[in-house]
Every structure is written in C-alpha cells, then in structure tokens.
Enzyme design. Sequence first.
Site, PDB file in Angstrom:
ATOM      1  N   GLN A  11       1.777   3.187 -12.607  1.00 51.70           N
ATOM      2  CA  GLN A  11       1.429   2.324 -13.675  1.00 51.70           C
ATOM      3  C   GLN A  11       0.249   2.119 -14.788  1.00 51.70           C
ATOM      4  O   GLN A  11      -0.463   3.492 -15.046  1.00 51.70           O
ATOM      5  CB  GLN A  11       0.504   0.829 -12.148  1.00 51.70           C
ATOM      6  CG  GLN A  11       0.651  -0.231 -13.555  1.00 51.70           C
ATOM      7  CD  GLN A  11       0.319  -1.203 -12.382  1.00 51.70           C
ATOM      8  OE1 GLN A  11       0.859  -1.057 -11.388  1.00 51.70           O
ATOM      9  NE2 GLN A  11      -0.381  -1.858 -12.763  1.00 51.70           N
ATOM     10  N   SER A  92       1.511   8.512  -8.427  1.00 52.83           N
ATOM     11  CA  SER A  92       0.998   7.294  -7.950  1.00 52.83           C
ATOM     12  C   SER A  92       1.972   6.197  -7.290  1.00 52.83           C
ATOM     13  O   SER A  92       2.857   7.206  -6.631  1.00 52.83           O
ATOM     14  CB  SER A  92       0.326   7.038  -8.729  1.00 52.83           C
ATOM     15  OG  SER A  92      -0.657   5.668  -8.116  1.00 52.83           O
ATOM     16  N   LEU A  93       2.136   5.157  -8.137  1.00 52.70           N
ATOM     17  CA  LEU A  93       3.601   5.115  -8.292  1.00 52.70           C
ATOM     18  C   LEU A  93       4.871   5.648  -8.587  1.00 52.70           C
ATOM     19  O   LEU A  93       6.260   5.567  -8.001  1.00 52.70           O
ATOM     20  CB  LEU A  93       3.878   4.122  -9.345  1.00 52.70           C
ATOM     21  CG  LEU A  93       4.966   2.878  -9.858  1.00 52.70           C
ATOM     22  CD1 LEU A  93       5.188   2.267  -8.338  1.00 52.70           C
ATOM     23  CD2 LEU A  93       5.200   2.411 -10.613  1.00 52.70           C
ATOM     24  N   ARG A 117       3.970  -3.769  -3.284  1.00 56.09           N
ATOM     25  CA  ARG A 117       2.781  -2.548  -3.225  1.00 56.09           C
ATOM     26  C   ARG A 117       2.060  -3.294  -4.331  1.00 56.09           C
ATOM     27  O   ARG A 117       0.524  -3.758  -4.500  1.00 56.09           O
ATOM     28  CB  ARG A 117       3.075  -1.749  -3.609  1.00 56.09           C
ATOM     29  CG  ARG A 117       2.043  -0.042  -4.117  1.00 56.09           C
ATOM     30  CD  ARG A 117       3.376   0.762  -4.439  1.00 56.09           C
ATOM     31  NE  ARG A 117       1.775   1.665  -4.679  1.00 56.09           N
ATOM     32  CZ  ARG A 117       1.021   2.501  -5.687  1.00 56.09           C
ATOM     33  NH1 ARG A 117       1.984   1.546  -6.773  1.00 56.09           N
ATOM     34  NH2 ARG A 117       0.428   3.256  -5.624  1.00 56.09           N
ATOM     35  N   HIS A 205      -6.872   3.692  -5.409  1.00 53.80           N
ATOM     36  CA  HIS A 205      -6.925   5.141  -5.110  1.00 53.80           C
ATOM     37  C   HIS A 205      -8.516   5.085  -4.336  1.00 53.80           C
ATOM     38  O   HIS A 205      -8.663   6.475  -4.412  1.00 53.80           O
ATOM     39  CB  HIS A 205      -6.354   6.177  -5.849  1.00 53.80           C
ATOM     40  CG  HIS A 205      -4.969   5.756  -6.280  1.00 53.80           C
ATOM     41  ND1 HIS A 205      -4.543   5.523  -5.796  1.00 53.80           N
ATOM     42  CD2 HIS A 205      -4.332   5.514  -8.034  1.00 53.80           C
ATOM     43  CE1 HIS A 205      -3.091   5.573  -6.420  1.00 53.80           C
ATOM     44  NE2 HIS A 205      -3.461   5.814  -7.644  1.00 53.80           N
ATOM     45  N   GLN A 254      -1.484   7.100   0.070  1.00 52.84           N
ATOM     46  CA  GLN A 254      -2.221   7.012  -1.298  1.00 52.84           C
ATOM     47  C   GLN A 254      -2.682   6.100  -1.902  1.00 52.84           C
ATOM     48  O   GLN A 254      -3.167   6.098  -2.711  1.00 52.84           O
ATOM     49  CB  GLN A 254      -0.715   6.794  -1.929  1.00 52.84           C
ATOM     50  CG  GLN A 254       0.075   7.836  -3.436  1.00 52.84           C
ATOM     51  CD  GLN A 254       0.847   6.692  -3.791  1.00 52.84           C
ATOM     52  OE1 GLN A 254       1.272   5.524  -3.943  1.00 52.84           O
ATOM     53  NE2 GLN A 254       1.597   7.846  -4.206  1.00 52.84           N
TER      54      GLN A 254
END
Length: 424
Positions: A11, A92-93, A117, A205, A254
């Site tokens: 993102q 991440s994503l 999410r 995170h 995550q």
Amino acid sequence: MVKRALLFPGQGSQYVGMGKDLFVKYPIAKETFHEANDAMNVDLTRLMFEGGITELTRTEYAQPAILAVGMAMFRIYKEVVGSDINYMAGHSLGEITALTCAGSIPFASAIRIVHRRGELMREAATIGGGAMAAVHELDISEVESICTSVSATHKGGSEIVVVSNINSENQVVISGHKGALSEATERLTKRGGVVIPLQVSAPFHSPLMAPAAEQFAEELNKYTFSPLQYPVLSSVTAKLYASSDEITKVLTEQLTAPVQWVAVLQYLRENGVAEAVELGPRTVLKKLAQNTTGMKMFAFDDGSDAEQLLSNSKIAKEEYPLDFIIQCVSIATCTRNRNWDSEAYAHGVITPYRNVQTMIYQLQQSGGQVTWSNMEQAYKMLLSVLRTKLIPEVEQLSRLERLLAEYSLQDKFAQGLPVGVLNS
C-alpha cells in the site's frame, strides 16, 4: 539460465490512472480488472482510472486496486515473457499478491480478502492513538535500541514504539503510540537521524494492531488455500513458505510484525537471483533495492523497463504446440477415476476439462497462436484431474514426466514439476 524473482509492492504505491494503459493494450488485463470489479461488486476500474485520489487511497480500495494491477502485470508477464520464475515475494500487502500469483489464493478470493484487510486497518486507524514515521540516515540496530529504550520508560512503560518496516539499509519505519513515537523521534533526531512522519493514523505492523489481526485471522479461516506453484518468500520471516498451510498464520502475524524487506532481498541475492521484476504500480521496490541488492531491477510500471523486458523475451518469440494441449486432454480422459465425491469431481475434473476443451475449439476456429498461458492452463487442468481422480502418486509422476519429456518442457514448468505435485 539467469535466476529471476518477481516482487510485488504494498500500500502507498497507488495513483490515479494506474493500470489504464494495460487495460487498453492487453485483453488479459481488461479481463483481470473486470474480475476484480465482480469480486468486490464495486467499479474498481473507475476508481483506478479516474479517481479521485482521496477515494482511491482509502485502504479498503487501495489494497484491492494494487493487487489487481499486480495480477494483471503478472498475467501479461507470463503470457509474453514466460514462466522462468524462481522466486516471488511481496512487501506487506504485496505478499498476498505474490501468493495469489503463485496459485495458492484464487484471484477473486484474494480481492475480497484484501478488501476486508483494508476495512480492518481503516477501523484500527479510526480508533486513533497511533502513528508511524520513516527514519533515514541511522543504522537499523541504533533505531531498534532507541525504540526499545523508549518503550521501557515512556509513561512507565505503558506506551510503545517499535520498528515496523526494515525497507533498506538507509530506511526503516517506526510505529507506536503517538507519545512514545514523538519521544523516539526526538532521540533519533539528536543522533543525526532524519525522521519523516507518515500520513497514517494507525501503527501498522506493530503489536497495537493485535485486535485487527485477530479479526483478520477469522476472515482467512473462511478460505481454503491451494498448493503453491512457485516458491514464495514471506516478508515476515524472510523464509520460503513450506506449504499453503502456513498462509493464515503468517498473514495474520504480518499485521503485528515488522516487514523484513532487507532480509528478503538478502535471501534472493544469496540464492543466486540476478534479476528482479517489480509487478505493481510505480517503482517503489526498485528504488528501495537500487543500492543494496546487487541485483538488476526492472519495474513493469516503468515504460522503458517494460519495453526491455518484453522486447528481449526469447520465450515471446517461441511457438507452442497445440498437440501438447490435446495430449493433456487425452491423458485426463483415459485415466481411471477413484473419487466418487461428485462435488469434488465437478470442481476438479469437469470444470477445468471443459474450459480446456473450449480453449482448443477457439484456437482451432481462429487459427490463433498457442500462447504460454494456453499451455499452462492445459497443464494445470491435467494436474487437477490427476489429483481429483486420486491417481496414485507414482502413476501421476510417470505420466507427467513422459509428457514433459516428449515436448522438451521439463524446465518450463517450475523445474519440471510444479511445487505441490509431490505432495498431492
């Protein structure tokens, strides 16, 4: 053969107009974006192509949009460049995009997963009390030490700040309570660091995302994940997924654990990867890796990089035999069925078999050239049929090895047999 990895951004890489050129130029991209629209029941392409940026940046829209662009680029890459892919990884994503492109998560399911999410992350942001900042010009160990010290003492240890992203040798991101992060910023600045606040209102995170992570785990438990067709590195562990059984645990973790991007790139370099291709909006990962990996980096969203990738592709110039696809159908037809679960048979045999039959008919009627995507669809159909019919493993391997040897394709399907066949 040069080892190559595919990397998928997270993102923050979104922008108005992303994917529009792909939509116009490549039918497979148009199909991908329409699939995303249907999965969300939202005109995602309108948001991507026309904006505005405020709506597109809303995390519940940005995440599926970025995933859709990554998937469209991956499908174009496979169709034009080929399948010589040694590793996949995502930031991440982007890890969810990697798992989807590796065949473990159906694309429509992945769109719904990242939409949820995004909703959970937005809800966490509305609670407030958290912040993030990027830190430059300080060693990672020094940033971690200061964060640990602040977390132990700020307001009697009731507020925390942690390292949340290790993006490069020169950039880390910290997350935590606003007060603790503010104190850490002061200390880091005094030590010569350049600290830039990020425009987010939740500490992603970090352990403060635990409530969102718990709800995300519940969402992931609704889905069944398939075997990985390519090796995928986790940005949480910087290790390969051993199997798709790890997906729920790792993707849940995550949300609260730091992104280990430096370690991911180090793993790729140490395992002989010489080239990496970023598939997604912008060139974020290419820029992060420029001075640290020793790998040649391409970004598909960079026009000159994409042109070089596509024009230099040897696989793009190859012609593939329709006979291979017909042979896959023949083997699927002649193998004995041992599975009398009608629902499983319909899903694993009838549907993929009919899809390949339709593909053969269309190729024969149009006189079109067989693409690598056609070849993979036929081969995946055969794998599905053999597994669903409960063909003994020894017989499966024997049939597949003979088929690939006949057409000299042993090195084209992820070193002969895709990851997961041996565990079928």
